[in-house]
Design an enzyme around this catalytic site. Structure first.
Site, PDB file in Angstrom:
ATOM      1  N   GLU A  23       0.814  -1.208   0.000  1.00 28.18           N
ATOM      2  CA  GLU A  23       0.000   0.000   0.000  1.00 28.18           C
ATOM      3  C   GLU A  23       0.858   1.273   0.000  1.00 28.18           C
ATOM      4  O   GLU A  23       0.387   2.346   0.358  1.00 28.18           O
ATOM      5  CB  GLU A  23      -0.930  -0.014   1.204  1.00 28.18           C
ATOM      6  CG  GLU A  23      -1.984  -1.103   1.094  1.00 28.18           C
ATOM      7  CD  GLU A  23      -2.806  -1.227   2.363  1.00 28.18           C
ATOM      8  OE1 GLU A  23      -3.883  -0.637   2.413  1.00 28.18           O
ATOM      9  OE2 GLU A  23      -2.348  -1.897   3.298  1.00 28.18           O
ATOM     10  N   SER A 147      -6.644  -2.715   1.564  1.00 32.46           N
ATOM     11  CA  SER A 147      -7.101  -2.235   0.262  1.00 32.46           C
ATOM     12  C   SER A 147      -7.675  -3.352  -0.615  1.00 32.46           C
ATOM     13  O   SER A 147      -7.580  -3.292  -1.837  1.00 32.46           O
ATOM     14  CB  SER A 147      -5.975  -1.524  -0.490  1.00 32.46           C
ATOM     15  OG  SER A 147      -5.386  -0.558   0.333  1.00 32.46           O
ATOM     16  N   TYR A 213      -9.963   3.166  -5.203  1.00 29.43           N
ATOM     17  CA  TYR A 213      -9.018   4.245  -5.451  1.00 29.43           C
ATOM     18  C   TYR A 213      -9.177   4.911  -6.806  1.00 29.43           C
ATOM     19  O   TYR A 213      -8.325   5.662  -7.241  1.00 29.43           O
ATOM     20  CB  TYR A 213      -7.583   3.737  -5.236  1.00 29.43           C
ATOM     21  CG  TYR A 213      -7.421   3.262  -3.819  1.00 29.43           C
ATOM     22  CD1 TYR A 213      -7.443   4.180  -2.771  1.00 29.43           C
ATOM     23  CD2 TYR A 213      -7.341   1.924  -3.505  1.00 29.43           C
ATOM     24  CE1 TYR A 213      -7.355   3.757  -1.463  1.00 29.43           C
ATOM     25  CE2 TYR A 213      -7.254   1.487  -2.198  1.00 29.43           C
ATOM     26  CZ  TYR A 213      -7.252   2.415  -1.183  1.00 29.43           C
ATOM     27  OH  TYR A 213      -7.180   2.002   0.125  1.00 29.43           O
ATOM     28  N   ARG A 252     -10.909   3.293  11.887  1.00 32.23           N
ATOM     29  CA  ARG A 252     -12.094   3.177  11.025  1.00 32.23           C
ATOM     30  C   ARG A 252     -12.534   1.727  11.000  1.00 32.23           C
ATOM     31  O   ARG A 252     -11.723   0.839  10.731  1.00 32.23           O
ATOM     32  CB  ARG A 252     -11.748   3.642   9.625  1.00 32.23           C
ATOM     33  CG  ARG A 252     -12.855   4.445   8.932  1.00 32.23           C
ATOM     34  CD  ARG A 252     -12.627   4.473   7.439  1.00 32.23           C
ATOM     35  NE  ARG A 252     -12.727   3.134   6.908  1.00 32.23           N
ATOM     36  CZ  ARG A 252     -11.853   2.577   6.077  1.00 32.23           C
ATOM     37  NH1 ARG A 252     -10.802   3.239   5.651  1.00 32.23           N
ATOM     38  NH2 ARG A 252     -12.023   1.343   5.651  1.00 32.23           N
ATOM     39  N   ASP A 254     -14.893  -1.231   9.527  1.00 31.04           N
ATOM     40  CA  ASP A 254     -15.732  -1.654   8.410  1.00 31.04           C
ATOM     41  C   ASP A 254     -16.821  -2.580   8.941  1.00 31.04           C
ATOM     42  O   ASP A 254     -16.529  -3.561   9.632  1.00 31.04           O
ATOM     43  CB  ASP A 254     -14.891  -2.401   7.356  1.00 31.04           C
ATOM     44  CG  ASP A 254     -13.893  -1.485   6.661  1.00 31.04           C
ATOM     45  OD1 ASP A 254     -14.084  -0.257   6.705  1.00 31.04           O
ATOM     46  OD2 ASP A 254     -12.925  -2.006   6.070  1.00 31.04           O
ATOM     47  N   GLU A 267     -13.596  -5.543   9.883  1.00 34.04           N
ATOM     48  CA  GLU A 267     -12.211  -5.287  10.311  1.00 34.04           C
ATOM     49  C   GLU A 267     -12.101  -3.903  10.920  1.00 34.04           C
ATOM     50  O   GLU A 267     -12.963  -3.049  10.712  1.00 34.04           O
ATOM     51  CB  GLU A 267     -11.231  -5.418   9.132  1.00 34.04           C
ATOM     52  CG  GLU A 267     -11.482  -4.386   8.050  1.00 34.04           C
ATOM     53  CD  GLU A 267     -10.227  -3.981   7.291  1.00 34.04           C
ATOM     54  OE1 GLU A 267      -9.111  -4.371   7.662  1.00 34.04           O
ATOM     55  OE2 GLU A 267     -10.372  -3.238   6.306  1.00 34.04           O
ATOM     56  N   ASN A 269      -9.435  -0.723  11.042  1.00 35.36           N
ATOM     57  CA  ASN A 269      -8.230  -0.134  10.448  1.00 35.36           C
ATOM     58  C   ASN A 269      -7.658   0.880  11.432  1.00 35.36           C
ATOM     59  O   ASN A 269      -8.342   1.831  11.798  1.00 35.36           O
ATOM     60  CB  ASN A 269      -8.597   0.605   9.152  1.00 35.36           C
ATOM     61  CG  ASN A 269      -9.216  -0.334   8.135  1.00 35.36           C
ATOM     62  OD1 ASN A 269      -8.530  -1.140   7.534  1.00 35.36           O
ATOM     63  ND2 ASN A 269     -10.525  -0.256   7.958  1.00 35.36           N
ATOM     64  N   GLY A 273      -7.015   5.656   5.711  1.00 34.40           N
ATOM     65  CA  GLY A 273      -6.503   6.517   4.645  1.00 34.40           C
ATOM     66  C   GLY A 273      -6.921   7.963   4.861  1.00 34.40           C
ATOM     67  O   GLY A 273      -7.974   8.242   5.443  1.00 34.40           O
TER      68      GLY A 273
HETATM   69  N1  LIG Z   1     -17.266 -11.360   5.089  1.00 30.02           N
HETATM   70  C1  LIG Z   1     -17.518 -10.489   4.145  1.00 30.02           C
HETATM   71  N2  LIG Z   1     -18.750 -10.365   3.609  1.00 30.02           N
HETATM   72  C2  LIG Z   1     -19.007  -9.489   2.623  1.00 30.02           C
HETATM   73  N3  LIG Z   1     -18.085  -8.681   2.071  1.00 30.02           N
HETATM   74  C3  LIG Z   1     -16.823  -8.735   2.561  1.00 30.02           C
HETATM   75  C4  LIG Z   1     -16.479  -9.623   3.616  1.00 30.02           C
HETATM   76  N4  LIG Z   1     -15.170  -9.477   3.876  1.00 30.02           N
HETATM   77  C5  LIG Z   1     -14.721  -8.542   3.020  1.00 30.02           C
HETATM   78  N5  LIG Z   1     -15.710  -8.085   2.226  1.00 30.02           N
HETATM   79  C6  LIG Z   1     -15.587  -7.073   1.158  1.00 30.02           C
HETATM   80  O1  LIG Z   1     -14.213  -6.905   0.817  1.00 30.02           O
HETATM   81  C7  LIG Z   1     -13.738  -5.599   1.145  1.00 30.02           C
HETATM   82  C8  LIG Z   1     -12.330  -5.666   1.721  1.00 30.02           C
HETATM   83  O2  LIG Z   1     -12.291  -6.519   2.848  1.00 30.02           O
HETATM   84  P1  LIG Z   1     -11.665  -6.092   4.244  1.00 30.02           P
HETATM   85  O3  LIG Z   1     -11.791  -7.260   5.164  1.00 30.02           O
HETATM   86  O4  LIG Z   1     -12.250  -4.812   4.711  1.00 30.02           O
HETATM   87  O5  LIG Z   1     -10.130  -5.972   3.898  1.00 30.02           O
HETATM   88  P2  LIG Z   1      -9.168  -4.750   3.545  1.00 30.02           P
HETATM   89  O6  LIG Z   1      -8.172  -4.732   4.650  1.00 30.02           O
HETATM   90  O7  LIG Z   1      -8.553  -5.151   2.268  1.00 30.02           O
HETATM   91  O8  LIG Z   1      -9.993  -3.490   3.487  1.00 30.02           O
HETATM   92  C9  LIG Z   1     -14.770  -5.078   2.132  1.00 30.02           C
HETATM   93  O9  LIG Z   1     -14.810  -3.684   2.116  1.00 30.02           O
HETATM   94  C10 LIG Z   1     -16.052  -5.731   1.632  1.00 30.02           C
HETATM   95  O10 LIG Z   1     -16.563  -5.067   0.508  1.00 30.02           O
HETATM   96 MG   LIG Z   2     -11.492  -2.834   4.787  1.00 28.73          MG
END
Ligand SMILES: Nc1ncnc2c1ncn2[C@@H]1O[C@H](COP(=O)(O)OP(=O)(O)O)[C@@H](O)[C@H]1O
Ligand SMILES: [Mg+2]
Length: 315
Positions: A23, A147, A213, A252, A254, A267, A269, A273
């Site tokens: 990243e 990302s 992005y 942040r 998610d 997750e 963060n 960003g």
């Molecule tokens: N269990 C899940 N169910 C639905 N969508 C998911 C799930 N895990 C990840 N995603 C999708 O993938 C994207 C990236 O996953 P994430 O775990 O947030 O990792 P990163 O660290 O890459 O942001 C999320 O923003 C979401 O759109």
């Molecule tokens: Mg994420």
């Protein structure tokens, strides 16, 4: 560390950016944007690329405080935080343990589950059979990614092996997680207070690297259109997650709000960003906190775990 803006103005601020993770480019964008905003506001700023010679650069630059604008490995995972602890330089954001835990999605989820915070079922996987029993669809992703790099959604069993191989490139551990169908939300948390919830509306169904992005890859709604009960559920989950993982400063979270109305934490963060397109500044703006004020707030919270840092559940 500085307690007021006037005190902060006297400090020399190092903006740590770049680094060695995948990243890097995003981090440079965040770092440049933070550094130039601080410079325009009259701060003394040193931009520091966080490579293998970081300790030497830090010593030479004689900074009073580090704004960590790094993402991913060796920047967001507690390593740089540890170096700054050793050198006694106050730094922004979460401390060593919290940073390391949040960078490892599987370890973070164990803590969330321990605290009764809803998170999709998951398992560490090396082979296709290990995902049996989790159901379909699944999200296969690196445990310590960012990302959405290396992440994919698999809808049939035959595609699992390939997705594991993709996520596991460069020796990364891989997790399989139940896919939650619902609304994609993210909650900025600043000093243990939730900012307005942002809803991400990707144009192509999956919030992947390109969508994230590229200007116009997604649309955003801030504040997200939620009922008061939904908003409370989402915000409470985000705050509980940050408290459980000991996050300090800005973070942040998610969250996916499922069709049935449950808030699943995906997750946390610890270094969100801060580019022009980023979600944390967007959420702050909706709360009346402009970009410079957000940076200043983050800097005022800087510290070392043994010193001026603000404590969390874990420090
Ligand atoms: N269990 C899940 N169910 C639905 N969508 C998911 C799930 N895990 C990840 N995603 C999708 O993938 C994207 C990236 O996953 P994430 O775990 O947030 O990792 P990163 O660290 O890459 O942001 C999320 O923003 C979401 O759109
Ligand atoms: Mg994420």
């Amino acid at each position: 560390m500085a307690r007021t803006i006037a005190e902060l103005k006297k400090k020399k601020i190092g903006v740590l950016m770049g680094g060695v993770s995948e990243e890097r480019e995003i981090s440079l964008k965040t770092g440049r944007s933070v550094a130039s905003t601080l410079r325009s506001a009259g701060y003394r700023v040193s931009s520091i690329d966080a490579g293998a010679d970081l300790a030497t650069r830090l010593r030479r630059s004689r900074i009073d405080v580090a704004f960590i604008a790094l993402h991913g490995r060796l920047g967001e995972d507690g390593c740089v935080q540890g170096l700054l602890e050793v050198m006694g330089i106050p730094y922004t954001g979460s401390k060593v343990l919290s940073s390391a835990l949040c960078m490892d999605k599987a370890e973070a989820k164990k803590i969330l589950a321990f605290h009764g915070i809803k998170t999709p079922r998951w398992r560490i996987v090396e082979r296709r059979e290990e995902a049996d029993g989790l159901g379909l669809p699944l999200v296969i992703k690196p445990v310590s990614g960012g990302s959405a790099i290396g992440a994919s959604i698999v809808k049939n069993r035959a595609a699992i092996g390939r997705a594991i191989a993709r996520a596991g490139r460069s020796g990364r551990r891989v997790m399989a997680e139940g896919f939650i169908s619902g609304r994609e939300l993210t909650v900025g948390v600043l000093d243990s207070v939730a900012l307005p919830v942002v809803e991400i509306l990707p144009k192509r169904g999956f919030y992947d690297f390109a969508a994230k992005y590229t200007k116009g890859g997604c649309e955003f709604e801030v504040p997200a259109r939620l009922t008061p009960a939904q908003e409370k559920r989402v915000t409470d989950s985000a705050l509980a997650s940050c408290a459980a993982l000991g996050c300090t400063g800005a973070a942040r979270v998610d969250v996916i709000l499922s069709g049935r109305g449950a808030a699943y934490v995906i997750e946390v963060n610890t270094i969100p960003g801060m580019t022009g397109l980023s979600l944390l500044p967007m959420a702050a703006e909706a709360a009346g906190i402009d970009y410079l004020s957000l940076i200043e707030r983050i800097l005022l919270g800087a510290g070392c775990a043994g010193g001026a840092g603000q404590g969390g559940a874990i420090n």
